[in-house]
Design an enzyme around this catalytic site. Structure first.
Site, PDB file in Angstrom:
ATOM      1  N   GLY A  43       9.780 -11.349   3.172  1.00 24.42           N
ATOM      2  CA  GLY A  43       8.674 -12.024   2.516  1.00 24.42           C
ATOM      3  C   GLY A  43       9.070 -12.752   1.250  1.00 24.42           C
ATOM      4  O   GLY A  43       8.551 -13.830   0.953  1.00 24.42           O
ATOM      5  N   ASN A  69      -1.023  -6.309  -2.925  1.00 31.41           N
ATOM      6  CA  ASN A  69      -0.137  -5.203  -2.595  1.00 31.41           C
ATOM      7  C   ASN A  69      -0.388  -3.960  -3.439  1.00 31.41           C
ATOM      8  O   ASN A  69       0.010  -2.865  -3.058  1.00 31.41           O
ATOM      9  CB  ASN A  69       1.330  -5.628  -2.749  1.00 31.41           C
ATOM     10  CG  ASN A  69       1.607  -6.221  -4.123  1.00 31.41           C
ATOM     11  OD1 ASN A  69       1.034  -7.244  -4.492  1.00 31.41           O
ATOM     12  ND2 ASN A  69       2.488  -5.598  -4.879  1.00 31.41           N
ATOM     13  N   GLN A  97       1.057  -8.192   3.050  1.00 32.61           N
ATOM     14  CA  GLN A  97       0.278  -6.961   3.171  1.00 32.61           C
ATOM     15  C   GLN A  97      -0.839  -7.060   4.207  1.00 32.61           C
ATOM     16  O   GLN A  97      -1.331  -6.031   4.678  1.00 32.61           O
ATOM     17  CB  GLN A  97      -0.325  -6.593   1.808  1.00 32.61           C
ATOM     18  CG  GLN A  97       0.683  -6.178   0.768  1.00 32.61           C
ATOM     19  CD  GLN A  97       1.331  -4.841   1.068  1.00 32.61           C
ATOM     20  OE1 GLN A  97       0.741  -3.963   1.687  1.00 32.61           O
ATOM     21  NE2 GLN A  97       2.571  -4.673   0.623  1.00 32.61           N
ATOM     22  N   GLY A 126       8.746  -8.234   8.139  1.00 30.92           N
ATOM     23  CA  GLY A 126       8.814  -7.308   9.251  1.00 30.92           C
ATOM     24  C   GLY A 126       8.659  -5.849   8.872  1.00 30.92           C
ATOM     25  O   GLY A 126       7.996  -5.078   9.588  1.00 30.92           O
ATOM     26  N   HIS A 127       9.235  -5.411   7.754  1.00 29.79           N
ATOM     27  CA  HIS A 127       9.248  -3.979   7.465  1.00 29.79           C
ATOM     28  C   HIS A 127       7.903  -3.449   6.996  1.00 29.79           C
ATOM     29  O   HIS A 127       7.714  -2.236   6.915  1.00 29.79           O
ATOM     30  CB  HIS A 127      10.354  -3.634   6.458  1.00 29.79           C
ATOM     31  CG  HIS A 127      10.096  -4.070   5.061  1.00 29.79           C
ATOM     32  ND1 HIS A 127       9.726  -3.203   4.067  1.00 29.79           N
ATOM     33  CD2 HIS A 127      10.189  -5.284   4.477  1.00 29.79           C
ATOM     34  CE1 HIS A 127       9.591  -3.852   2.931  1.00 29.79           C
ATOM     35  NE2 HIS A 127       9.866  -5.119   3.148  1.00 29.79           N
ATOM     36  N   THR A 142      23.102 -18.089   9.810  1.00 28.92           N
ATOM     37  CA  THR A 142      23.094 -17.424  11.109  1.00 28.92           C
ATOM     38  C   THR A 142      21.956 -16.418  11.175  1.00 28.92           C
ATOM     39  O   THR A 142      21.807 -15.570  10.288  1.00 28.92           O
ATOM     40  CB  THR A 142      24.430 -16.701  11.344  1.00 28.92           C
ATOM     41  OG1 THR A 142      25.493 -17.650  11.297  1.00 28.92           O
ATOM     42  CG2 THR A 142      24.446 -15.996  12.694  1.00 28.92           C
ATOM     43  N   CYS A 146       9.248  -0.754 -13.929  1.00 30.66           N
ATOM     44  CA  CYS A 146       9.786  -0.014 -15.064  1.00 30.66           C
ATOM     45  C   CYS A 146      11.057  -0.725 -15.503  1.00 30.66           C
ATOM     46  O   CYS A 146      12.028  -0.779 -14.753  1.00 30.66           O
ATOM     47  CB  CYS A 146      10.085   1.425 -14.675  1.00 30.66           C
ATOM     48  SG  CYS A 146      10.668   2.442 -16.038  1.00 30.66           S
TER      49      CYS A 146
END
Length: 399
Positions: free
Chosen positions: A72, A159, A187, A208-209, A245, A338
């Site tokens: 993203g 998010n 999201q 994707g994750h 690639t 942080c």
């Protein structure tokens, strides 16, 4: 303490889906460069193109519009930088970027970089106390100097606090003024209906994750007429917009995960919204001072992501809560950064009108495909003791 860790941080990354894992490992075993013309290369290319079709179908897009990226963040960078440079190249007056004040850093930091290095003027759109952008504010900014606007960027869903933005209205406004509209839907995919072909929507970023695919695969949906300058150069892959690639294995897993997430979305959204409501009610009962941030979404009208429950706990440091929960077997998130060991309040919460001390007490619990009633029970069982210890610790740096 639970024997198995309870994972309540699906907004950060979702557990890999079994079918996605199979798709990844099978392609890893086969190998092949999708840009090669021999048989192994053509086989890898076929895997990539199947993934492109799967992702396009999940987003209501045409396969040719799907530009694969590493995630993203890269998709957002390609959209924001690419649109800005193309628009300003066509007309030097186009320097203004209208951007919501609650964007993910992938968009917000990119806009700030363009302002510092390429003459962009960042116009930060305010939000209300729930984190929502008012379309009338956007209309006023578009109308003020329409010839000077390079693009509009507002995320589909936040998010941190889970606020779902009025994307269809914003897209229609951008369309009416002839301004490109980029939307970060990282999201939103798999949680709320996402349509890449909304009139006025120019580019759309996904990852994707977040839906149970592997880390390292994402996409930018860019229509055939979207004017984009590439951010990186090389072999000319992906319509010459994103050279490099392609990772056929990661994309295979992404395609499978996106298809599954969208197919089960309606049922899962209802299940997770009910589970979220139970979590919210439990936290409020146990810690009466805790404040839910973002829309209530009591009628499940879709104003909030179904799996998102974000609270501020007065007098507590978010990092203290996080580490104490982690020690008790619960994985959660502060939703804030942080820097150099010094706790910083979330820019999203500050934009929503919270003061710094209140914003520093943030904790996000995000549910997903593997979440259960037992997970919520485990959180509620340890929260009283965790909250009491975090209160005793107080805010770091406080007098």
């Amino acid at each position: 303490m639970p024997h198995d860790p309870v994972y309540l941080d699906h907004a950060a990354t979702a557990p890999l889906r079994p079918l996605a894992l199979t798709a990844v490992t099978e392609q890893l075993a086969r190998g092949g460069n999708p840009s090669s013309l021999h048989r192994p290369g053509r086989a890898a290319r076929a895997v990539v193109e199947q993934a492109r079709e799967d992702v396009a179908a999940a987003l209501g897009a045409d396969p040719v519009e799907v530009v694969f990226t590493s995630g993203g963040t890269e998709a957002d960078n390609l959209a924001v930088q690419g649109l800005y440079r193309h628009r300003r190249g066509a007309d030097p007056r186009r320097r203004r970027i209208l951007v919501s004040s609650v964007e993910h850093a992938a968009v917000a930091d990119t806009v700030e970089w363009l302002a510092a290095h390429e003459g962009a003027e960042a116009v930060w759109l305010p939000v209300d106390a729930t984190g929502r952008v008012d379309p009338e504010t956007v209309r006023a900014e578009l109308a003020r100097e329409p010839e000077a606007v390079a693009l509009l960027a507002v995320m589909w869903a936040n998010n941190e606090v889970g606020t779902v933005q009025p994307v269809a209205e914003l897209a229609a406004l951008a369309d009416g003024f002839g301004v490109p509209f980029h939307c970060d839907a990282v999201q939103a995919l798999g949680s709320v209906p996402v349509d890449a072909h909304l009139p006025g929507l120019t580019t759309l970023a996904v990852s994707g994750h977040k839906v149970g695919g592997p880390v390292g695969a994402g996409a930018l949906v860019a229509g055939r007429t979207a004017g984009l300058e590439p951010v990186q150069h090389g072999g000319g892959q992906e319509r010459r917009l994103r050279s490099g690639t392609l990772d056929a294995a990661a994309l295979a897993g992404f395609g499978v995960a996106a298809g599954e997430a969208v197919a089960e979305r309606e049922h899962e959204a209802a299940r997770l919204a009910a589970l979220r409501d139970r979590l919210v009610a439990g936290v409020r009962r146990i810690v009466p001072g805790a404040v839910l941030r973002g829309p209530e979404d009591r009628e499940h009208a879709g104003t909030r992501l179904p799996g998102n429950a974000h609270f501020t706990f007065p007098g507590c440091e978010g990092d203290s809560l996080l580490f104490l929960l982690d020690g008790a077997g619960i994985a959660s998130s502060t939703g804030s950064a942080c820097h150099a060991g010094v706790p910083r309040p979330s820019s999203v919460l500050l934009a929503m009108g919270l003061d710094e001390a209140t914003a520093r007490g943030a904790q996000r619990f995000s549910l997903g495909r593997t979440s259960t009633d037992a997970d919520v029970d485990a959180l509620l069982a340890v929260l009283p003791a965790v909250h009491e210890r975090a209160l005793r610790a107080g805010l770091s740096g406080a007098a």
